[in-house]
Design a protein around this motif. Structure first.
Motif, PDB file in Angstrom:
ATOM      1  N   MET A  32       0.854  -1.170   0.000  1.00  0.00           N
ATOM      2  CA  MET A  32       0.000   0.000   0.000  1.00  0.00           C
ATOM      3  C   MET A  32       0.900   1.234   0.000  1.00  0.00           C
ATOM      4  SD  MET A  32      -2.890   1.029   2.786  1.00  0.00           S
ATOM      5  CE  MET A  32      -4.386   0.294   2.215  1.00  0.00           C
ATOM      6  N   SER A  33       0.752   2.065  -1.002  1.00  0.00           N
ATOM      7  CA  SER A  33       1.581   3.264  -1.091  1.00  0.00           C
ATOM      8  C   SER A  33       1.099   4.303  -0.075  1.00  0.00           C
ATOM      9  CB  SER A  33       1.529   3.833  -2.507  1.00  0.00           C
ATOM     10  OG  SER A  33       0.260   4.393  -2.767  1.00  0.00           O
ATOM     11  N   GLY A  34       1.911   5.309   0.096  1.00  0.00           N
ATOM     12  CA  GLY A  34       1.565   6.359   1.050  1.00  0.00           C
ATOM     13  C   GLY A  34       0.308   7.106   0.658  1.00  0.00           C
ATOM     14  N   ASN A  35       0.120   7.304  -0.640  1.00  0.00           N
ATOM     15  CA  ASN A  35      -1.058   8.015  -1.121  1.00  0.00           C
ATOM     16  C   ASN A  35      -2.329   7.205  -0.857  1.00  0.00           C
ATOM     17  OD1 ASN A  35      -2.389  10.157  -2.284  1.00  0.00           O
ATOM     18  ND2 ASN A  35      -2.087   9.436  -4.380  1.00  0.00           N
ATOM     19  N   TYR A  62      -2.727   4.990   1.506  1.00  0.00           N
ATOM     20  CA  TYR A  62      -2.933   4.988   2.953  1.00  0.00           C
ATOM     21  C   TYR A  62      -3.581   6.294   3.397  1.00  0.00           C
ATOM     22  CZ  TYR A  62      -2.004   4.573   7.917  1.00  0.00           C
ATOM     23  OH  TYR A  62      -2.146   4.508   9.275  1.00  0.00           O
ATOM     24  N   LEU A  63      -3.103   7.413   2.849  1.00  0.00           N
ATOM     25  CA  LEU A  63      -3.672   8.707   3.199  1.00  0.00           C
ATOM     26  C   LEU A  63      -5.147   8.782   2.780  1.00  0.00           C
ATOM     27  CD1 LEU A  63      -3.165  11.518   4.337  1.00  0.00           C
ATOM     28  CD2 LEU A  63      -2.485  12.226   2.055  1.00  0.00           C
ATOM     29  N   PHE A  88      -7.222   6.222   2.441  1.00  0.00           N
ATOM     30  CA  PHE A  88      -7.971   5.338   3.337  1.00  0.00           C
ATOM     31  C   PHE A  88      -8.233   6.014   4.680  1.00  0.00           C
ATOM     32  CE2 PHE A  88      -7.650   2.255   6.838  1.00  0.00           C
ATOM     33  CZ  PHE A  88      -8.816   1.539   6.614  1.00  0.00           C
ATOM     34  N   MET A  89      -7.195   6.609   5.263  1.00  0.00           N
ATOM     35  CA  MET A  89      -7.352   7.257   6.569  1.00  0.00           C
ATOM     36  C   MET A  89      -8.318   8.443   6.478  1.00  0.00           C
ATOM     37  SD  MET A  89      -5.840   5.538   8.777  1.00  0.00           S
ATOM     38  CE  MET A  89      -5.979   6.660  10.134  1.00  0.00           C
ATOM     39  N   THR A  90      -8.270   9.191   5.394  1.00  0.00           N
ATOM     40  CA  THR A  90      -9.189  10.320   5.224  1.00  0.00           C
ATOM     41  C   THR A  90     -10.628   9.826   5.158  1.00  0.00           C
ATOM     42  OG1 THR A  90      -7.472  11.499   4.011  1.00  0.00           O
ATOM     43  CG2 THR A  90      -9.719  12.317   3.788  1.00  0.00           C
ATOM     44  N   GLU A  91     -10.854   8.740   4.433  1.00  0.00           N
ATOM     45  CA  GLU A  91     -12.203   8.176   4.344  1.00  0.00           C
ATOM     46  C   GLU A  91     -12.701   7.717   5.709  1.00  0.00           C
ATOM     47  OE1 GLU A  91     -11.944   5.060   1.486  1.00  0.00           O
ATOM     48  OE2 GLU A  91     -11.882   6.439  -0.218  1.00  0.00           O
ATOM     49  N   GLN A  92     -11.823   7.109   6.495  1.00  0.00           N
ATOM     50  CA  GLN A  92     -12.203   6.637   7.819  1.00  0.00           C
ATOM     51  C   GLN A  92     -12.562   7.797   8.738  1.00  0.00           C
ATOM     52  OE1 GLN A  92     -12.548   3.353   8.843  1.00  0.00           O
ATOM     53  NE2 GLN A  92     -12.335   3.026   6.650  1.00  0.00           N
ATOM     54  N   VAL A  93     -11.777   8.849   8.702  1.00  0.00           N
ATOM     55  CA  VAL A  93     -12.025  10.008   9.559  1.00  0.00           C
ATOM     56  C   VAL A  93     -13.338  10.684   9.169  1.00  0.00           C
ATOM     57  CG1 VAL A  93     -11.196  12.327  10.151  1.00  0.00           C
ATOM     58  CG2 VAL A  93      -9.608  10.402  10.122  1.00  0.00           C
ATOM     59  N   VAL A  94     -13.560  10.847   7.876  1.00  0.00           N
ATOM     60  CA  VAL A  94     -14.795  11.496   7.417  1.00  0.00           C
ATOM     61  C   VAL A  94     -16.009  10.644   7.788  1.00  0.00           C
ATOM     62  CG1 VAL A  94     -16.098  12.169   5.362  1.00  0.00           C
ATOM     63  CG2 VAL A  94     -13.685  12.802   5.576  1.00  0.00           C
TER      64      VAL A  94
END
Length: 57
Positions: A1-4, A6-7, A9-15
């Motif tokens: 999983m690249s950094g982009n 991962y970012l 995925f994390m943004t979707e989870q937070v939203v």
């Protein structure tokens, strides 16, 4: 999983988390809490457990 990825995925989870009503977030938080271990085991380690086990047998 690249950094982009991962970012993204994390943004979707937070939203998704922020879109939940506040009551639902509080329910989840209470549900996820784990009870603390017994006082004797927490402070003294495995020794009290070993003594209890030995005395029971």
């Amino acid at each position: 999983m690249s950094g982009n990825d991962y970012l993204k995925f994390m943004t979707e989870q937070v939203v998704a988390y922020l879109d939940l009503p506040q009551e639902e977030r509080k329910k989840r938080k209470k549900k996820e809490k784990v009870p603390r271990p017994v006082y004797s085991s927490r402070w003294l380690g495995v020794l009290p457990f070993a003594v209890k086990t030995f005395l029971r047998k």
